[in-house]
Write an enzyme that holds these catalytic residues in place. Sequence first.
Site, PDB file in Angstrom:
ATOM      1  N   ASP A 136       0.852  -1.188   0.000  1.00 54.23           N
ATOM      2  CA  ASP A 136       0.000   0.000   0.000  1.00 54.23           C
ATOM      3  C   ASP A 136       0.886   1.236   0.000  1.00 54.23           C
ATOM      4  O   ASP A 136       1.733   1.400   0.891  1.00 54.23           O
ATOM      5  CB  ASP A 136      -0.916   0.015   1.229  1.00 54.23           C
ATOM      6  CG  ASP A 136      -2.025  -1.025   1.136  1.00 54.23           C
ATOM      7  OD1 ASP A 136      -2.022  -1.801   0.158  1.00 54.23           O
ATOM      8  OD2 ASP A 136      -2.886  -1.062   2.034  1.00 54.23           O
ATOM      9  N   ASP A 175     -15.158  -3.548  -2.126  1.00 52.67           N
ATOM     10  CA  ASP A 175     -14.818  -3.290  -0.727  1.00 52.67           C
ATOM     11  C   ASP A 175     -16.124  -3.094   0.022  1.00 52.67           C
ATOM     12  O   ASP A 175     -16.874  -2.159  -0.275  1.00 52.67           O
ATOM     13  CB  ASP A 175     -13.946  -2.036  -0.618  1.00 52.67           C
ATOM     14  CG  ASP A 175     -12.713  -2.123  -1.522  1.00 52.67           C
ATOM     15  OD1 ASP A 175     -12.214  -3.245  -1.707  1.00 52.67           O
ATOM     16  OD2 ASP A 175     -12.278  -1.083  -2.037  1.00 52.67           O
TER      17      ASP A 175
END
Length: 257
Positions: A8, A129
Amino acid sequence: MDVIPAIDLLEGRCVRLYQGDYDRSQVFSENPVDVAKQWVDEGATRLHIVDLDGAKAGKVVNLGAIEAIAQAISIPIEIGGGLRDRSSVEQVFNLGVQWAILGTVAVEQPQLVQELCQQYPGQIIIGIDARNGLVATRGWLETSEVLATQLAVQMQEMGAAAIIYTDIHRDGTLAGPNLDALRELAAAISIPVIASGGVSSVTDLLSLLALEPQGVTGVIVGRALYTGDINLKEALQAIGPGRIQDIPPNLDFSSFA
């Protein structure tokens, strides 16, 4: 089953968030390229990269870091975060990325997703998500009224190559994957499902392996690799393509004599 390490990116650094909260980020490395090389050295066959700045800004931000990683390693890369228009998708493919992960646009511009799936067959992955079964968008800052399973079915019809399912409440928490949600999603579609969020141990990985016959073909592991709760080599031995249980046993009992 694929074990896919996650990198990330936030301000060019490798970080992990807790439940998607940008205010609760933890820096694990100032050099994402070194991290990518480490995962390759430990046996990774695929890499998952998220541009966290991009997810917030609505456009790719960490282009330099993404390009540097793509040039430094030979394994395929999937990237998500801020890919909300055609030019952004073209941009990352031009960097040498193999798959583009679309999230927000899947909810807001499904027609664009269909066009991109036709333009890049097999290279468009949909990132779903979810928060309590509902799809979150715009870097998880907003929650829609769209059910995760409903979106997955629609995106399969649009030509998506796979679905990455992230349970936001579990992401970055090491609380274990949401097996029920994954089972429900995999049952609704025939394209591969990749699990993400909450994986904390080899036990969690083995519980996901039980869902492989139902269509859960991979798992993205983030925080647990960085904290040392999971060793990538051991994870690959446990559930990867050459996993130990796939190796025929040696039935030569003379070795025990």
